[in-house]
Scaffold this motif. Structure first.
Motif, PDB file in Angstrom:
ATOM      1  N   TYR A  79       0.829  -1.210   0.000  1.00  0.00           N
ATOM      2  CA  TYR A  79       0.000   0.000   0.000  1.00  0.00           C
ATOM      3  C   TYR A  79       0.864   1.260   0.000  1.00  0.00           C
ATOM      4  N   GLU A  80       1.878   1.288   0.853  1.00  0.00           N
ATOM      5  CA  GLU A  80       2.776   2.445   0.912  1.00  0.00           C
ATOM      6  C   GLU A  80       3.463   2.675  -0.421  1.00  0.00           C
ATOM      7  N   GLU A  81       3.946   1.599  -1.024  1.00  0.00           N
ATOM      8  CA  GLU A  81       4.637   1.719  -2.307  1.00  0.00           C
ATOM      9  C   GLU A  81       3.672   2.173  -3.402  1.00  0.00           C
ATOM     10  N   PHE A  82       2.469   1.596  -3.402  1.00  0.00           N
ATOM     11  CA  PHE A  82       1.456   2.011  -4.375  1.00  0.00           C
ATOM     12  C   PHE A  82       1.184   3.498  -4.232  1.00  0.00           C
ATOM     13  N   CYS A  83       0.965   3.950  -3.012  1.00  0.00           N
ATOM     14  CA  CYS A  83       0.660   5.361  -2.771  1.00  0.00           C
ATOM     15  C   CYS A  83       1.804   6.265  -3.229  1.00  0.00           C
ATOM     16  N   ARG A  84       3.021   5.811  -3.050  1.00  0.00           N
ATOM     17  CA  ARG A  84       4.170   6.615  -3.462  1.00  0.00           C
ATOM     18  C   ARG A  84       4.161   6.836  -4.975  1.00  0.00           C
ATOM     19  N   TYR A  85       3.891   5.779  -5.746  1.00  0.00           N
ATOM     20  CA  TYR A  85       3.886   5.904  -7.203  1.00  0.00           C
ATOM     21  C   TYR A  85       2.579   6.507  -7.717  1.00  0.00           C
ATOM     22  N   ALA A  86       1.473   6.052  -7.178  1.00  0.00           N
ATOM     23  CA  ALA A  86       0.164   6.511  -7.654  1.00  0.00           C
ATOM     24  C   ALA A  86      -0.076   7.978  -7.310  1.00  0.00           C
ATOM     25  N   GLY A  87       0.396   8.395  -6.155  1.00  0.00           N
ATOM     26  CA  GLY A  87       0.208   9.773  -5.733  1.00  0.00           C
ATOM     27  C   GLY A  87       0.824  10.759  -6.701  1.00  0.00           C
ATOM     28  N   LYS A  88       1.953  10.395  -7.287  1.00  0.00           N
ATOM     29  CA  LYS A  88       2.620  11.261  -8.255  1.00  0.00           C
ATOM     30  C   LYS A  88       1.764  11.454  -9.509  1.00  0.00           C
ATOM     31  N   LYS A  89       0.928  10.468  -9.793  1.00  0.00           N
ATOM     32  CA  LYS A  89       0.097  10.505 -10.995  1.00  0.00           C
ATOM     33  C   LYS A  89      -1.355  10.874 -10.692  1.00  0.00           C
ATOM     34  N   GLY A  90      -1.652  11.128  -9.425  1.00  0.00           N
ATOM     35  CA  GLY A  90      -3.012  11.518  -9.041  1.00  0.00           C
ATOM     36  C   GLY A  90      -3.999  10.366  -9.044  1.00  0.00           C
ATOM     37  N   ILE A  91      -3.496   9.146  -8.909  1.00  0.00           N
ATOM     38  CA  ILE A  91      -4.357   7.953  -8.920  1.00  0.00           C
ATOM     39  C   ILE A  91      -4.740   7.603  -7.486  1.00  0.00           C
ATOM     40  N   LYS A  92      -6.025   7.372  -7.275  1.00  0.00           N
ATOM     41  CA  LYS A  92      -6.513   6.943  -5.965  1.00  0.00           C
ATOM     42  C   LYS A  92      -6.630   5.427  -5.963  1.00  0.00           C
ATOM     43  N   VAL A  93      -6.503   4.828  -4.792  1.00  0.00           N
ATOM     44  CA  VAL A  93      -6.598   3.375  -4.665  1.00  0.00           C
ATOM     45  C   VAL A  93      -7.941   2.882  -5.188  1.00  0.00           C
ATOM     46  N   SER A  94      -9.022   3.540  -4.797  1.00  0.00           N
ATOM     47  CA  SER A  94     -10.350   3.082  -5.201  1.00  0.00           C
ATOM     48  C   SER A  94     -10.525   3.134  -6.717  1.00  0.00           C
ATOM     49  N   THR A  95      -9.999   4.160  -7.349  1.00  0.00           N
ATOM     50  CA  THR A  95     -10.086   4.274  -8.801  1.00  0.00           C
ATOM     51  C   THR A  95      -9.327   3.144  -9.468  1.00  0.00           C
ATOM     52  N   TRP A  96      -8.125   2.881  -8.993  1.00  0.00           N
ATOM     53  CA  TRP A  96      -7.280   1.846  -9.565  1.00  0.00           C
ATOM     54  C   TRP A  96      -7.902   0.466  -9.375  1.00  0.00           C
TER      55      TRP A  96
END
Length: 55
Positions: free
Chosen positions: A15-32
């Motif tokens: 989750y932490e790693e996902f947030c690190r990469y996704a946050g840069k692209k504006g991607i939310k967990v729920s959307t993904w």
């Protein structure tokens, strides 16, 4: 569109790693997760159709 909320269990490190990469692209967990679930459903439908055609 109505929204249905669900709790999911995630590995904290993943989750932490996902947030690190996704946050840069504006991607939310729920959307993904929603997109990946739709992709999975489409793949499974194609597999079902292929199996029906073989029979």
């Amino acid at each position: 569109m109505a929204v249905s909320r669900h709790n999911i269990t995630l590995d904290p490190k993943v989750y932490e790693e996902f947030c690190r990469y996704a946050g840069k692209k504006g991607i939310k967990v729920s959307t993904w997760v929603n997109i990946k679930m739709k992709e999975f459903i489409e793949e499974e439908k194609m597999i079902e159709e292929m199996r029906k055609k073989r029979s």
